[in-house]
Write an enzyme that holds these catalytic residues in place. Structure first.
Site, PDB file in Angstrom:
ATOM      1  N   CYS A  50      55.001  69.573  40.737  1.00 34.75           N
ATOM      2  CA  CYS A  50      55.353  70.218  39.486  1.00 34.75           C
ATOM      3  C   CYS A  50      56.198  71.440  39.825  1.00 34.75           C
ATOM      4  O   CYS A  50      56.294  71.843  40.977  1.00 34.75           O
ATOM      5  CB  CYS A  50      54.082  70.661  38.776  1.00 34.75           C
ATOM      6  SG  CYS A  50      52.876  69.330  38.621  1.00 34.75           S
ATOM      7  N   ARG A  76      61.496  68.545  39.419  1.00 39.36           N
ATOM      8  CA  ARG A  76      60.221  68.424  40.135  1.00 39.36           C
ATOM      9  C   ARG A  76      59.189  67.645  39.325  1.00 39.36           C
ATOM     10  O   ARG A  76      58.094  67.363  39.815  1.00 39.36           O
ATOM     11  CB  ARG A  76      59.674  69.815  40.454  1.00 39.36           C
ATOM     12  CG  ARG A  76      60.566  70.621  41.364  1.00 39.36           C
ATOM     13  CD  ARG A  76      60.010  72.007  41.542  1.00 39.36           C
ATOM     14  NE  ARG A  76      58.843  72.024  42.381  1.00 39.36           N
ATOM     15  CZ  ARG A  76      58.823  72.317  43.666  1.00 39.36           C
ATOM     16  NH1 ARG A  76      59.930  72.632  44.274  1.00 39.36           N
ATOM     17  NH2 ARG A  76      57.708  72.314  44.355  1.00 39.36           N
ATOM     18  N   TRP A  85      54.568  66.852  36.900  1.00 41.60           N
ATOM     19  CA  TRP A  85      54.555  65.465  37.369  1.00 41.60           C
ATOM     20  C   TRP A  85      53.088  65.119  37.537  1.00 41.60           C
ATOM     21  O   TRP A  85      52.383  65.706  38.368  1.00 41.60           O
ATOM     22  CB  TRP A  85      55.300  65.338  38.699  1.00 41.60           C
ATOM     23  CG  TRP A  85      55.449  63.912  39.150  1.00 41.60           C
ATOM     24  CD1 TRP A  85      56.412  63.031  38.756  1.00 41.60           C
ATOM     25  CD2 TRP A  85      54.620  63.213  40.078  1.00 41.60           C
ATOM     26  NE1 TRP A  85      56.221  61.811  39.391  1.00 41.60           N
ATOM     27  CE2 TRP A  85      55.126  61.900  40.205  1.00 41.60           C
ATOM     28  CE3 TRP A  85      53.481  63.558  40.815  1.00 41.60           C
ATOM     29  CZ2 TRP A  85      54.551  60.940  41.037  1.00 41.60           C
ATOM     30  CZ3 TRP A  85      52.902  62.600  41.641  1.00 41.60           C
ATOM     31  CH2 TRP A  85      53.446  61.303  41.751  1.00 41.60           C
ATOM     32  N   ASN A 119      50.829  74.013  40.951  1.00 39.63           N
ATOM     33  CA  ASN A 119      51.431  72.855  41.607  1.00 39.63           C
ATOM     34  C   ASN A 119      50.585  72.538  42.833  1.00 39.63           C
ATOM     35  O   ASN A 119      50.289  73.435  43.623  1.00 39.63           O
ATOM     36  CB  ASN A 119      52.867  73.166  42.038  1.00 39.63           C
ATOM     37  CG  ASN A 119      53.456  72.046  42.873  1.00 39.63           C
ATOM     38  OD1 ASN A 119      53.170  70.879  42.640  1.00 39.63           O
ATOM     39  ND2 ASN A 119      54.262  72.395  43.861  1.00 39.63           N
ATOM     40  N   GLY A 120      50.215  71.257  42.994  1.00 33.75           N
ATOM     41  CA  GLY A 120      49.403  70.883  44.158  1.00 33.75           C
ATOM     42  C   GLY A 120      48.203  70.071  43.696  1.00 33.75           C
ATOM     43  O   GLY A 120      48.198  69.524  42.588  1.00 33.75           O
ATOM     44  N   GLU A 126      68.748  51.577  51.774  1.00 35.14           N
ATOM     45  CA  GLU A 126      69.082  52.665  50.857  1.00 35.14           C
ATOM     46  C   GLU A 126      69.765  52.135  49.588  1.00 35.14           C
ATOM     47  O   GLU A 126      69.497  52.617  48.485  1.00 35.14           O
ATOM     48  CB  GLU A 126      69.975  53.683  51.592  1.00 35.14           C
ATOM     49  CG  GLU A 126      70.493  54.833  50.742  1.00 35.14           C
ATOM     50  CD  GLU A 126      69.411  55.688  50.093  1.00 35.14           C
ATOM     51  OE1 GLU A 126      68.225  55.552  50.430  1.00 35.14           O
ATOM     52  OE2 GLU A 126      69.763  56.481  49.203  1.00 35.14           O
ATOM     53  N   LYS A 182      68.225  52.870  45.883  1.00 33.03           N
ATOM     54  CA  LYS A 182      68.990  53.518  44.811  1.00 33.03           C
ATOM     55  C   LYS A 182      68.990  52.633  43.582  1.00 33.03           C
ATOM     56  O   LYS A 182      68.807  53.084  42.466  1.00 33.03           O
ATOM     57  CB  LYS A 182      70.411  53.784  45.309  1.00 33.03           C
ATOM     58  CG  LYS A 182      71.043  55.034  44.884  1.00 33.03           C
ATOM     59  CD  LYS A 182      70.644  56.330  45.566  1.00 33.03           C
ATOM     60  CE  LYS A 182      69.227  56.469  45.994  1.00 33.03           C
ATOM     61  NZ  LYS A 182      68.903  57.640  46.761  1.00 33.03           N
ATOM     62  N   GLU A 238      65.414  52.654  41.933  1.00 32.58           N
ATOM     63  CA  GLU A 238      64.884  53.889  41.357  1.00 32.58           C
ATOM     64  C   GLU A 238      65.617  54.326  40.092  1.00 32.58           C
ATOM     65  O   GLU A 238      64.996  54.923  39.220  1.00 32.58           O
ATOM     66  CB  GLU A 238      64.816  55.033  42.387  1.00 32.58           C
ATOM     67  CG  GLU A 238      66.123  55.683  42.757  1.00 32.58           C
ATOM     68  CD  GLU A 238      65.936  56.899  43.675  1.00 32.58           C
ATOM     69  OE1 GLU A 238      66.768  57.093  44.558  1.00 32.58           O
ATOM     70  OE2 GLU A 238      64.969  57.652  43.493  1.00 32.58           O
ATOM     71  N   HIS A 296      63.631  34.385  57.459  1.00 32.04           N
ATOM     72  CA  HIS A 296      62.222  34.328  57.858  1.00 32.04           C
ATOM     73  C   HIS A 296      61.274  34.485  56.657  1.00 32.04           C
ATOM     74  O   HIS A 296      60.091  34.763  56.841  1.00 32.04           O
ATOM     75  CB  HIS A 296      61.940  35.394  58.919  1.00 32.04           C
ATOM     76  CG  HIS A 296      62.710  35.163  60.186  1.00 32.04           C
ATOM     77  ND1 HIS A 296      62.442  34.118  61.048  1.00 32.04           N
ATOM     78  CD2 HIS A 296      63.775  35.816  60.714  1.00 32.04           C
ATOM     79  CE1 HIS A 296      63.286  34.148  62.063  1.00 32.04           C
ATOM     80  NE2 HIS A 296      64.118  35.164  61.884  1.00 32.04           N
ATOM     81  N   LYS A 317      61.834  64.799  42.168  1.00 36.92           N
ATOM     82  CA  LYS A 317      62.651  64.958  43.369  1.00 36.92           C
ATOM     83  C   LYS A 317      61.850  65.493  44.554  1.00 36.92           C
ATOM     84  O   LYS A 317      61.948  65.009  45.656  1.00 36.92           O
ATOM     85  CB  LYS A 317      63.827  65.886  43.079  1.00 36.92           C
ATOM     86  CG  LYS A 317      64.821  65.891  44.238  1.00 36.92           C
ATOM     87  CD  LYS A 317      66.171  66.384  43.820  1.00 36.92           C
ATOM     88  CE  LYS A 317      67.194  66.195  44.910  1.00 36.92           C
ATOM     89  NZ  LYS A 317      67.567  64.785  45.091  1.00 36.92           N
TER      90      LYS A 317
HETATM   91  C1  AGP Z   1      65.557  59.150  46.877  1.00 42.22           C
HETATM   92  O1  AGP Z   1      66.588  59.058  45.982  1.00 42.22           O
HETATM   93  C2  AGP Z   1      64.455  60.078  46.535  1.00 42.22           C
HETATM   94  N1  AGP Z   1      64.848  61.316  46.038  1.00 42.22           N
HETATM   95  C3  AGP Z   1      63.346  60.128  47.591  1.00 42.22           C
HETATM   96  O2  AGP Z   1      63.196  58.897  48.219  1.00 42.22           O
HETATM   97  C4  AGP Z   1      63.467  61.235  48.646  1.00 42.22           C
HETATM   98  O3  AGP Z   1      64.456  60.928  49.576  1.00 42.22           O
HETATM   99  C5  AGP Z   1      62.097  61.406  49.336  1.00 42.22           C
HETATM  100  O4  AGP Z   1      61.147  61.757  48.378  1.00 42.22           O
HETATM  101  C6  AGP Z   1      62.132  62.434  50.437  1.00 42.22           C
HETATM  102  O5  AGP Z   1      62.524  63.687  49.966  1.00 42.22           O
HETATM  103  P1  AGP Z   1      62.971  64.823  50.974  1.00 42.22           P
HETATM  104  O6  AGP Z   1      64.213  64.369  51.624  1.00 42.22           O
HETATM  105  O7  AGP Z   1      63.166  66.040  50.118  1.00 42.22           O
HETATM  106  O8  AGP Z   1      61.858  64.991  51.964  1.00 42.22           O
END
Ligand code: AGP
Length: 599
Positions: free
Chosen positions: A2, A27, A74, A100-101, A472, A476, A479, A495, A594
């Site tokens: 959060c 966040r 979050w 937060n936590g 990746e 992308k 998500e 496989h 994020k």
């Molecule tokens: C990817 O688009 C995400 N934002 C996520 O996978 C991100 O890379 C992951 O949570 C790690 O975050 P960081 O690089 O801040 O550690």
């Protein structure tokens, strides 16, 4: 994960809180809330994105106060709802808290407080905090004493800010969760610097166990025993303009387009003659193996880094940080552990780095955020210099991570015999920003997105250095579009996953160069084609792909080590345009945040 903010002030108080929350929304955006206090506490909170709270504030005409706190959530404990939104208060509304936590002993504390007659209104772990504080107030403690005594009882991770009725201070503390003070015209406290750049250019980092008290007159920081902690501020290098969306519809596309300039900044002043010269100083003579720990997109960068290290003769492994922390592989004297983390705050990555630190490994944070927790807990830090990234989907920071890893590997493996290779890569690296721009200017990803927007699944395949970007590309896609997508090593498809491939499922494959890897990938592409799947090939034109490709995405030829960075730009555009066609909330995809600060 959060976001929390706190500040003091008069008429500007609520706009300042809302502005900070807007910057912290990446966040979490399940709900948002604020509390202001003078002779009494006024709490306003709403389920949903920040706009809901902004609307509620507009309808309110009694939101004056001398101090305030805010929160964007979050969800961890309890679903998104008005009741579970922060701030939370004690039974008598004497204190309001944002957090937060995770409070790990919240169940036992809740039972204890129930026994003392406290009534709870939410399902959150956080709500025990104001009730604990209220309990100490009942026993005659001052607000400061009550706050400290309550925090002593907490187990878990937390960044907490609180306001009390008839008290003109914001109180805050932290453990294993980031919290910074912004010091300028006023004093602010927030989860990270992004919330503060519009208000101040200097931050003071709060450390675990420290308490901060903010008032109109300034701030004081004390340790657990109440001893003052003198601190010097650090300049914030990001400015407000870098964090604005500008003329773009979404942060994601703005950040995709920023990749050229981000890489120029990443490369600036990092070559000395024929050698790479980085700000981080891992002694390459002492390193005999490398573990790279990371999550999500950063894990894909770690995988790329590990492959590169192995190519240069340095044993290396990429690990998902959440797994590394639970079952770490053997760490020896010469093991270097690199935490690859854009934010420097990802809880899983921090846990993995802590495990490495406990085992006396030399640890390095490869990150974007100066002063982040990872940089403070590691022996050294290496910055990717990407500038602020707001969209939840990581784009430009991935490119900067890959380039920083290339530089790092060149530095680590530098000797006379590698001089020519370093020169070749250095020259290719300097061309990369322009090549990215060329891909952005000419990409036909939008047309391809139109063709496949309704597909029932998407597969991304690649071999060698192309494998991490296959993963990746799929991440992308899933998500931000919410469509099924998976990435595989191209040789692995036969496989098992090949059973999923049909004429309804496009397969995206990158084929670059004209070497054995390219030839084997061509065979894998043909295996897919033989099963009638539509085939989209990302190519640098060096292998002949026209006879079997249904669609082509072009990239300019470059050094094979760097080609994945160009391939990935096409995949980013593909995901972006698909999400756009589907009407998704691109910068704030559902269920995500994020900065993932819980394990
Ligand atoms: C990817 O688009 C995400 N934002 C996520 O996978 C991100 O890379 C992951 O949570 C790690 O975050 P960081 O690089 O801040 O550690």
């Amino acid at each position: 994960m959060c976001g929390i903010i706190g500040c003091t002030g008069g008429t500007d108080l609520v706009p300042t809180l809302l502005n900070g929350l807007a910057k912290l929304e990446y966040r979490g955006y399940d709900s948002a809330g604020l509390a202001v206090s003078n002779s009494r506490i006024h709490v306003l909170k709403r389920e949903g994105e920040l706009d809901e709270l902004v609307g509620a504030v507009r309808d309110e005409n009694d939101l004056g106060g001398t101090v305030g706190i805010g929160h964007t959530r979050w969800s961890t404990h309890g679903k998104p709802s008005d009741e579970n939104a922060h701030p939370h208060t004690d039974c008598e509304n004497r204190v309001a808290v944002v957090h937060n936590g995770i409070i790990e002993n919240n169940h036992s504390l809740r039972d204890e407080l129930h026994g003392l007659g406290h009534e709870f209104e939410s399902e959150t772990d956080t709500e025990v905090i104001p009730h604990l504080i209220g309990n100490y107030l009942d026993r005659g403690a001052t607000p400061k004493e009550a706050f400290r005594l309550a925090v002593e009882k907490l187990e878990g991770s937390y960044a907490i800010a609180a306001v009390f009725e008839s008290c003109d201070e914001v109180m805050a503390t932290r453990k294993d969760s980031s919290l910074v003070l912004g010091v300028g015209d006023g004093v602010y406290i927030a989860s990270d610097v992004t919330a503060l750049v519009e208000r101040t250019d200097t931050v003071v980092h709060l450390h675990d166990g420290e308490f901060a008290y903010l008032s109109e007159d300034g701030y004081t920081i004390v340790d657990e025993s109440g001893n003052p902690q003198p601190k010097t501020g650090t300049a914030i290098e990001w400015d407000a303009e870098a964090m604005a969306k500008g003329h773009h519809d979404h942060y994601m596309i703005k950040e995709i387009y920023e990749q050229s300039s981000a890489l120029r900044e990443c490369l600036r002043d990092r070559f000395a003659g024929n050698f790479v010269s980085l700000d981080a100083a891992a002694d390459h003579r002492a390193v005999d193996s490398v573990h790279l720990v990371a999550c999500g997109t950063s894990y894909h960068a770690a995988l790329y880094g590990a492959k590169l290290l192995c190519e240069r003769g340095i044993p290396a492994q990429a690990h998902l940080a959440s797994e590394y922390a639970m079952s770490p592989p053997p760490i020896r004297d010469g093991t270097l552990v690199v935490g690859v983390t854009q934010s420097g705050e990802t809880a899983d990555t921090l846990s993995a780095l802590r495990v490495a630190n406990e085992r006396d490994a030399y640890t390095l944070a490869l990150t974007n955020v100066i002063g982040s927790t990872a940089t403070r807990e590691c022996d050294d830090a290496l910055y990717i210099r990407s500038g602020p990234e707001i969209s939840v989907a990581a784009t430009k920071t991935f490119a900067s991570q890959l380039v920083t890893l290339v530089l790092f590997v060149l530095q680590l493996s530098a000797d006379e015999s590698s001089r020519d290779e370093t020169r070749r890569l250095a020259s290719a690296l300097t061309e990369l920003p322009e090549q990215i721009q060329a891909v952005l200017d000419t990409s036909n990803a939008e047309a391809i997105a139109h063709r496949f927007v309704d597909s029932s699944g998407n597969f991304f395949i690649g071999r060698g250095m192309q494998y991490p970007v296959a993963l990746e590309g799929a991440l992308k896609m899933k998500e931000i579009t919410y469509q099924h997508a998976e990435g595989f090593a191209a040789g692995e498809l036969k496989h098992g996953p090949l059973a999923l491939v049909t004429e309804e499922t496009p397969v995206f494959v990158s084929i670059v160069g004209d070497d054995e890897i390219a030839r084997k990938t061509v065979s894998n592409a043909k295996e897919v084609k033989a099963r009638d799947a539509p085939l989209v090939v990302v190519t640098d034109g060096q292998s002949s792909v026209e006879e079997f490709a249904d669609e082509i995405l072009s990239i300019p030829p470059t050094n094979p080590t760097l080609a994945p960075i160009l391939v990935n730009v096409q995949y980013q555009l593909l995901a972006y345009h698909t999400a756009r066609l589907l009407g998704r909330d691109i910068d704030k995809p559902r269920n995500l945040a994020k900065s993932v600060t819980v394990e």
